[in-house]
Design a protein around this motif. Structure first.
Motif, PDB file in Angstrom:
ATOM      1  N   CYS A 268       0.560  -1.257  -0.095  1.00  0.00           N
ATOM      2  CA  CYS A 268       0.554   0.438  -0.043  1.00  0.00           C
ATOM      3  C   CYS A 268       0.565   1.368   0.192  1.00  0.00           C
ATOM      4  CB  CYS A 268      -0.575  -0.261   1.243  1.00  0.00           C
ATOM      5  SG  CYS A 268      -1.844  -1.117   1.048  1.00  0.00           S
ATOM      6  N   LEU A 269       1.991   1.507   0.943  1.00  0.00           N
ATOM      7  CA  LEU A 269       2.729   2.366   0.136  1.00  0.00           C
ATOM      8  C   LEU A 269       4.046   2.382  -0.378  1.00  0.00           C
ATOM      9  CD1 LEU A 269       4.378   1.885   4.426  1.00  0.00           C
ATOM     10  CD2 LEU A 269       2.562   3.808   3.538  1.00  0.00           C
ATOM     11  N   GLU A 270       3.829   1.869  -1.406  1.00  0.00           N
ATOM     12  CA  GLU A 270       4.784   1.433  -2.399  1.00  0.00           C
ATOM     13  C   GLU A 270       3.469   2.550  -3.064  1.00  0.00           C
ATOM     14  OE1 GLU A 270       7.319   0.765  -5.008  1.00  0.00           O
ATOM     15  OE2 GLU A 270       7.425   0.182  -3.310  1.00  0.00           O
ATOM     16  N   PRO A 281       8.991  16.724  -9.682  1.00  0.00           N
ATOM     17  CA  PRO A 281      10.096  16.351 -10.769  1.00  0.00           C
ATOM     18  C   PRO A 281      11.807  17.235  -9.530  1.00  0.00           C
ATOM     19  CG  PRO A 281       8.749  18.173 -11.753  1.00  0.00           C
ATOM     20  CD  PRO A 281       7.936  17.359 -10.371  1.00  0.00           C
ATOM     21  N   GLY A 282      12.131  15.833  -9.498  1.00  0.00           N
ATOM     22  CA  GLY A 282      13.664  16.716  -8.033  1.00  0.00           C
ATOM     23  C   GLY A 282      13.050  15.716  -6.624  1.00  0.00           C
ATOM     24  N   ALA A 283      12.151  15.056  -6.999  1.00  0.00           N
ATOM     25  CA  ALA A 283      11.838  14.059  -6.152  1.00  0.00           C
ATOM     26  C   ALA A 283      13.096  13.140  -4.862  1.00  0.00           C
ATOM     27  CB  ALA A 283      10.761  12.753  -6.157  1.00  0.00           C
ATOM     28  N   ALA A 284      13.768  13.317  -5.575  1.00  0.00           N
ATOM     29  CA  ALA A 284      14.751  12.625  -5.098  1.00  0.00           C
ATOM     30  C   ALA A 284      15.859  13.385  -4.332  1.00  0.00           C
ATOM     31  CB  ALA A 284      15.707  11.902  -5.844  1.00  0.00           C
ATOM     32  N   SER A 285      16.407  14.988  -4.397  1.00  0.00           N
ATOM     33  CA  SER A 285      16.737  16.015  -4.335  1.00  0.00           C
ATOM     34  C   SER A 285      16.602  16.745  -2.902  1.00  0.00           C
ATOM     35  CB  SER A 285      17.065  16.791  -5.153  1.00  0.00           C
ATOM     36  OG  SER A 285      16.498  17.692  -5.401  1.00  0.00           O
ATOM     37  N   LEU A 286      14.829  16.185  -2.486  1.00  0.00           N
ATOM     38  CA  LEU A 286      14.453  16.744  -1.348  1.00  0.00           C
ATOM     39  C   LEU A 286      13.523  16.094  -0.936  1.00  0.00           C
ATOM     40  CD1 LEU A 286      11.446  19.004  -3.515  1.00  0.00           C
ATOM     41  CD2 LEU A 286      13.286  20.026  -2.107  1.00  0.00           C
ATOM     42  N   PRO A 287      13.700  16.583   0.807  1.00  0.00           N
ATOM     43  CA  PRO A 287      13.393  15.954   1.945  1.00  0.00           C
ATOM     44  C   PRO A 287      11.846  15.194   1.951  1.00  0.00           C
ATOM     45  CG  PRO A 287      13.785  17.857   2.750  1.00  0.00           C
ATOM     46  CD  PRO A 287      13.877  17.824   1.271  1.00  0.00           C
ATOM     47  N   VAL A 288      11.407  14.329   2.191  1.00  0.00           N
ATOM     48  CA  VAL A 288       9.596  13.720   2.280  1.00  0.00           C
ATOM     49  C   VAL A 288      10.014  13.569   3.672  1.00  0.00           C
ATOM     50  CG1 VAL A 288       8.285  12.334   1.395  1.00  0.00           C
ATOM     51  CG2 VAL A 288      10.792  12.380  -0.222  1.00  0.00           C
ATOM     52  N   HIS A 289       8.932  14.167   4.087  1.00  0.00           N
ATOM     53  CA  HIS A 289       7.837  14.587   5.243  1.00  0.00           C
ATOM     54  C   HIS A 289       7.011  13.507   4.873  1.00  0.00           C
ATOM     55  CE1 HIS A 289      11.345  17.599   6.520  1.00  0.00           C
ATOM     56  NE2 HIS A 289      10.735  18.317   5.269  1.00  0.00           N
ATOM     57  N   LEU A 302       7.363   2.262   5.261  1.00  0.00           N
ATOM     58  CA  LEU A 302       7.513   2.987   5.215  1.00  0.00           C
ATOM     59  C   LEU A 302       9.125   3.784   4.848  1.00  0.00           C
ATOM     60  CD1 LEU A 302       7.125   5.512   4.226  1.00  0.00           C
ATOM     61  CD2 LEU A 302       6.635   6.622   6.228  1.00  0.00           C
ATOM     62  N   ASP A 303       9.903   3.516   5.810  1.00  0.00           N
ATOM     63  CA  ASP A 303      11.860   2.917   5.543  1.00  0.00           C
ATOM     64  C   ASP A 303      12.115   2.182   3.990  1.00  0.00           C
ATOM     65  OD1 ASP A 303      11.873   5.060   7.487  1.00  0.00           O
ATOM     66  OD2 ASP A 303      12.989   3.516   9.001  1.00  0.00           O
ATOM     67  N   ALA A 304      11.194   1.763   3.661  1.00  0.00           N
ATOM     68  CA  ALA A 304      12.114   0.054   2.742  1.00  0.00           C
ATOM     69  C   ALA A 304      11.366   0.826   2.330  1.00  0.00           C
ATOM     70  CB  ALA A 304      11.362  -1.018   3.763  1.00  0.00           C
ATOM     71  N   VAL A 305      10.687   0.911   1.954  1.00  0.00           N
ATOM     72  CA  VAL A 305       9.570   1.658   0.323  1.00  0.00           C
ATOM     73  C   VAL A 305      10.793   3.258   0.145  1.00  0.00           C
ATOM     74  CG1 VAL A 305       7.861   2.821  -0.778  1.00  0.00           C
ATOM     75  CG2 VAL A 305       7.125   0.537   0.822  1.00  0.00           C
ATOM     76  N   LEU A 306      11.017   4.157   1.200  1.00  0.00           N
ATOM     77  CA  LEU A 306      11.504   5.333   0.646  1.00  0.00           C
ATOM     78  C   LEU A 306      13.261   4.230   0.463  1.00  0.00           C
ATOM     79  CD1 LEU A 306      10.644   7.279   3.108  1.00  0.00           C
ATOM     80  CD2 LEU A 306      10.188   7.714   1.438  1.00  0.00           C
ATOM     81  N   LYS A 313      14.079  10.355   3.757  1.00  0.00           N
ATOM     82  CA  LYS A 313      13.734  10.580   4.555  1.00  0.00           C
ATOM     83  C   LYS A 313      13.982  11.813   5.715  1.00  0.00           C
ATOM     84  CE  LYS A 313      12.927   7.945   7.953  1.00  0.00           C
ATOM     85  NZ  LYS A 313      12.532   7.408   9.006  1.00  0.00           N
ATOM     86  N   GLY A 314      12.154  12.379   5.137  1.00  0.00           N
ATOM     87  CA  GLY A 314      12.312  13.992   6.464  1.00  0.00           C
ATOM     88  C   GLY A 314      12.474  13.673   8.000  1.00  0.00           C
ATOM     89  N   LYS A 315      10.738  14.999   8.328  1.00  0.00           N
ATOM     90  CA  LYS A 315      10.131  14.736   9.462  1.00  0.00           C
ATOM     91  C   LYS A 315       9.128  14.043   9.195  1.00  0.00           C
ATOM     92  CE  LYS A 315      12.205  18.843  11.594  1.00  0.00           C
ATOM     93  NZ  LYS A 315      11.037  20.366  11.815  1.00  0.00           N
ATOM     94  N   VAL A 316       8.805  12.545  10.022  1.00  0.00           N
ATOM     95  CA  VAL A 316       7.797  11.718  10.530  1.00  0.00           C
ATOM     96  C   VAL A 316       6.774  12.226  12.223  1.00  0.00           C
ATOM     97  CG1 VAL A 316       6.696   9.392  10.493  1.00  0.00           C
ATOM     98  CG2 VAL A 316       8.347  10.045   9.329  1.00  0.00           C
ATOM     99  N   LEU A 317       5.629  12.841  11.577  1.00  0.00           N
ATOM    100  CA  LEU A 317       5.212  12.978  12.523  1.00  0.00           C
ATOM    101  C   LEU A 317       3.740  12.281  12.698  1.00  0.00           C
ATOM    102  CD1 LEU A 317       5.165  17.152  12.333  1.00  0.00           C
ATOM    103  CD2 LEU A 317       6.988  15.412  13.993  1.00  0.00           C
TER     104      LEU A 317
END
Length: 344
Positions: A268-270, A281-289, A302-306, A313-317
Motif C-alpha cells: 500500500c505504501l509502495e 520533479p526533483g523528488a530525489a533531491s528533496l526531503p520527503v516529510h 515506510l523506510d523500506a519503500v523510501l 526521509k525527512g520528519k515523520v510526525l
C-alpha cells in the motif's frame, strides 16, 4: 520554556514557566463524548494578563488536535472527534459543536487557525468556518487545507515534499512558502493510497476473498459476525466510510513484524510513493516529510519503500499540532495560504 504534564486520577494539568511572563495553569478532566469520541473539559484556568488567545487545530476525519494559548509560551493541548466538511452533514456539524463547547471560550479577542482534511473547495471551507464561527463568534477564523498545516509543521519555511498518511492520504511539493505542485487526491473511492482506509480495504478484500492466512483471519472474524451481507450493509450506511475502513487496521497494528501484514502494508505504501511522491520533479533531491498515524506506526515499512527508491526521509510526525503551534508562535504574522499548484 519548560512544559510539564501531571496526572492525578483523571485530572490533568499543564504548567509552563518562562521569563517575564506569569505562570498559567490549565486543568482538564477527561470525559467520554457521544459516539465514543474523547473530549477534554476545561474546568478552570487563571491568568494575570489579558492577551489575544491563539487557538490552532489540526483536523482529520477521525479526530482533531487542538493547541491554544493566552500569551506566547502558555500552551495546552486537547483532542476531540473529527470532521471532514467535504463529506460532513448537518448532524456531524452539530456533534462537533457540542464537543467544541468544552474548549476555552475567552471573552476577548481570539485568533483561530484551523487546518482540516477536506478544507480545500470553497464550499467545504465555508462549511467548516460556519461550524467554528458558531462556537467562537468573537474569533477571527482562518480555515486552511490540512496539507498546509503539515507543510508548516514539517518544512517550516524550507522546501520539501509533504505527505499525509492517516485515515486518508495526500501529498504536495512545497517551496517553503506555497504549494508549487500537487498530485490530486481522489478520495476514499478512487484514491487515498497508503492510508488507513486503503490498508483497511485491502485487509477486508483479503478476508472475504480468502487470501489471508488463518491466524490473521481469526483476528478479523469476531468483527465481522454477519459475514459479507451485514458488512456491506454497514459500510454503505457510514457517513464516513474512510474512518470505518481504517478502523480495521487497529486489529493488525501489533503484528507489524508478521510477514503477511508487513507485505500488505508495504504494498500500500509502495502504491502511494509510485502514484504520488515519484511524480514530483526533483523528488530525489528533496526531503520527503510525513504526518499521520500510518506513517508513524508503520515506520519500518515506510523506510523500506523510501530506500528502495533512493528517497530522503525527512520528519515523520504522528501529530503535527505541536510543531504547527510553534510555527504560529514564531510567525505571528503568517500570511494567508497561497498556491501555484499544478493539479490535474
Amino acid at each position: 520554556m519548560v512544559i510539564s504534564k501531571h496526572k492525578r486520577n483523571n485530572l490533568f494539568y499543564f504548567e509552563q514557566n518562562y521569563q517575564k511572563h506569569f505562570v498559567l495553569f490549565f486543568f482538564f478532566v477527561q470525559t467520554q463524548g457521544s459516539g465514543g469520541n474523547s473530549s477534554i473539559l476545561v474546568t478552570g484556568f487563571t491568568f494575570a494578563k489579558k492577551h489575544s488567545m491563539l487557538l490552532v487545530a489540526d483536523g482529520g476525519a477521525t479526530k482533531i488536535d487542538w493547541a491554544w494559548t493566552l500569551d506566547a509560551g502558555e500552551t495546552a493541548f486537547a483532542e476531540t472527534g473529527g470532521f471532514n466538511p467535504t463529506y460532513g452533514n448537518a448532524d456531524l456539524g452539530e456533534k462537533l459543536k457540542k464537543e467544541l463547547a468544552d474548549l476555552p471560550h475567552p471573552a476577548g479577542r481570539m485568533e483561530l487557525y484551523y487546518y482540516g482534511a477536506g478544507c480545500r473547495a470553497p464550499e467545504a471551507v465555508g462549511r467548516a468556518r460556519a461550524v467554528l464561527q458558531a462556537v467562537w463568534p468573537q474569533a477571527e477564523v482562518n480555515v486552511f487545507d490540512d496539507l498546509l498545516g503539515a507543510a508548516r509543521a514539517t518544512c517550516g519555511t524550507q522546501p520539501g515534499i509533504v505527505c499525509i498518511l492517516g485515515t486518508g492520504s495526500n501529498s504536495m511539493c512545497f517551496d517553503g512558502e506555497k504549494v508549487v505542485d500537487q498530485i490530486p487526491n481522489l478520495g476514499v473511492l478512487l484514491g487515498d493510497e497508503g492510508s488507513g482506509a486503503h490498508i483497511g480495504k485491502e485487509l477486508l478484500r483479503a478476508y472475504f476473498y480468502r487470501e489471508m492466512p488463518d491466524h490473521i483471519r481469526q483476528l478479523l472474524s469476531p468483527q465481522l459476525p454477519g459475514g459479507r451481507d451485514e458488512f456491506i450493509k454497514t459500510l454503505y450506511a457510514q457517513s464516513n466510510a474512510g474512518s470505518f475502513l481504517a478502523s480495521f487496521v487497529k486489529l493488525v497494528a501489533g503484528l507489524k513484524s508478521d510477514a503477511w501484514v508487513n507485505g500488505l502494508v508495504q504494498s500500500c505504501l509502495e502504491e502511494f510513493v509510485q502514484r504520488h511522491v515519484l511524480k514530483y520533479p526533483g523528488a530525489a533531491s528533496l526531503p520527503v516529510h510525513f504526518c499521520g498515524s500510518i506513517a508513524w506506526h508503520f515506520g519500518s515499512q515506510l523506510d523500506a519503500v523510501l530506500q528502495k527508491h533512493s528517497l530522503r526521509k525527512g520528519k515523520v510526525l504522528r501529530k503535527p499540532i505541536a510543531e504547527l503551534f510553534k510555527f504560529h508562535l514564531n510567525n505571528a504574522s503568517s500570511q494567508p495560504f497561497t498556491s501555484d499548484r499544478k493539479n490535474s
